[in-house]
Enzyme design. Structure first.
Site, short mmCIF file in Angstrom:
data_model
loop_
_atom_site.label_atom_id
_atom_site.label_comp_id
_atom_site.label_asym_id
_atom_site.label_seq_id
_atom_site.Cartn_x
_atom_site.Cartn_y
_atom_site.Cartn_z
N ASN A 140 51.35 46.64 77.28
CA ASN A 140 51.96 47.29 78.58
C ASN A 140 51.34 47.78 79.65
O ASN A 140 51.69 47.48 80.88
CB ASN A 140 53.11 48.85 78.70
CG ASN A 140 55.05 47.86 77.73
OD1 ASN A 140 54.86 48.75 76.94
ND2 ASN A 140 54.86 46.70 77.82
N ASP A 185 64.51 48.49 74.92
CA ASP A 185 64.35 47.44 75.62
C ASP A 185 65.57 46.76 76.65
O ASP A 185 66.50 47.25 76.22
CB ASP A 185 63.94 45.75 74.36
CG ASP A 185 62.94 44.93 74.92
OD1 ASP A 185 62.67 44.97 76.34
OD2 ASP A 185 62.86 43.91 74.97
C1 FPP Z 1 61.09 48.21 77.80
O1 FPP Z 1 62.10 47.59 79.08
C2 FPP Z 1 61.25 49.61 78.07
C3 FPP Z 1 59.63 50.76 78.76
C4 FPP Z 1 58.43 49.09 78.69
C5 FPP Z 1 59.69 51.65 78.65
C6 FPP Z 1 59.89 53.13 78.23
C7 FPP Z 1 60.82 53.92 78.53
C8 FPP Z 1 61.88 54.99 78.98
C9 FPP Z 1 62.90 54.35 78.10
C10 FPP Z 1 61.46 56.03 79.50
C11 FPP Z 1 61.29 57.17 77.99
C12 FPP Z 1 61.03 58.17 78.72
C13 FPP Z 1 59.72 59.55 77.37
C14 FPP Z 1 59.79 60.77 78.62
C15 FPP Z 1 59.74 58.66 76.14
P1 FPP Z 1 61.55 46.63 79.44
O2 FPP Z 1 60.95 46.72 81.01
O3 FPP Z 1 60.74 45.79 79.07
O4 FPP Z 1 63.16 46.08 80.22
P2 FPP Z 1 62.77 44.27 80.36
O5 FPP Z 1 62.49 43.70 79.23
O6 FPP Z 1 64.12 44.10 80.65
O7 FPP Z 1 62.35 44.12 81.39
#
Ligand code: FPP
Length: 265
Positions: free
Chosen positions: A83, A35
């Site tokens: 999501n 996250d």
């Molecule tokens: C949460 O941060 C993250 C995600 C929803 C996506 C995670 C995906 C990756 C790290 C890429 C993985 C790639 C592969 C190929 C498996 P957020 O967007 O909720 O962050 P925030 O809470 O700060 O808005």
């Protein structure tokens, strides 16, 4: 199901552990809620997407370290059933990112003997991505190194409902006596039926919740929450999580545990 780290087994070559880590108390299975990508990007005046891109680099680092340090299974939360409610541009970006990363990294996953699996409702993903997922899953299925589970369109409640539905269907067909349904039979219908439960859950960016992740499997996991945002999460942060884990006394509802890897049967 037996549940042990790769240390001492023939599964993979384990490199030397950093000083201070107890080889006998390494978690066999680590789960991660990655996250803070959006906040990482915002703090730098960048679009959110750049946070996800940077998050991939952290994931590669952590997968490599877990493999080197003999962790048997790494399960990460890449995309939840919730999501889809994000802006369409972000969802599309994430789907394309998964596809590009998988295309780009498949050969190195092979070279490193990583066995990759995708857990979740995969039918709802774009066709290009599901084709690639099928290819990556098949081509790495016999690899002998770390199991790398990528939860994609995954929701813990949906997984439980699906398991209940499958058991009901088996019972209705006369294939399963409902009286025989116990925790092992139930767990056998989950996406994770072939894995032991996570010993350690790491959540980045300081949020103290599990967000519909592995609701069944996390029943006795140790939880390590760090304020570090996922794209900044590095070897030192993983080490901190492992030291935190090794400092815990795991009792599984009993009184004492002689080993951090002890499992409920
Ligand atoms: C949460 O941060 C993250 C995600 C929803 C996506 C995670 C995906 C990756 C790290 C890429 C993985 C790639 C592969 C190929 C498996 P957020 O967007 O909720 O962050 P925030 O809470 O700060 O808005």
């Amino acid at each position: 199901m037996t549940c042990q780290s790769a240390i001492g087994s023939e599964k993979s070559q384990v490199l030397a552990l950093p000083p201070g880590l107890d080889v006998k108390r390494m978690p066999a299975h680590i789960a991660v809620i990655m996250d803070g990508n959006g906040r990482w990007a915002k703090a730098r005046g960048l679009p959110r997407m750049m946070g996800h891109r940077a998050g991939v680099e952290s994931l590669k680092t952590i997968l490599r370290l877990c493999s080197d340090w003999g962790i048997g299974v790494l399960t990460v939360y890449a995309f939840s059933t919730e999501n889809w409610s994000r802006p369409r541009d972000e969802v599309n970006f994430l789907m394309t990112l998964f596809e590009n990363v998988l295309n780009r990294e498949l050969q190195s996953l092979q070279n490193e003997q990583v066995k990759i699996s995708f857990l979740g409702d995969l039918d709802a993903l774009p066709e290009n991505l599901t084709d690639l997922i099928t290819k990556a899953t098949h081509s790495t299925s016999l690899n002998t190194g770390i199991h790398f589970n990528v939860c994609t369109n995954y929701g813990g409640r949906r997984e439980l409902v699906l398991a209940a539905k499958k058991l009901a269907e088996r019972s209705a067909r006369g294939d399963l006596d409902p009286a025989l349904i116990d925790e092992n039979v139930f767990a056998g219908e989950l996406y994770t039926s072939k894995e032991c439960d996570p010993d350690l859950l790491i959540r980045t960016s300081g949020e103290n919740r599990i967000s519909n992740f592995l609701l069944w499997q996390l029943a006795y996991s140790e939880i390590h929450v760090t304020d570090v945002l996922w794209p900044d999460f590095n070897d030192k942060d993983l080490l901190r999580a492992l030291f935190d884990y090794q400092s815990r006394s795991r009792r599984f509802g009993g009184l004492e545990s002689s080993s951090a890897n002890q499992k409920v049967s």
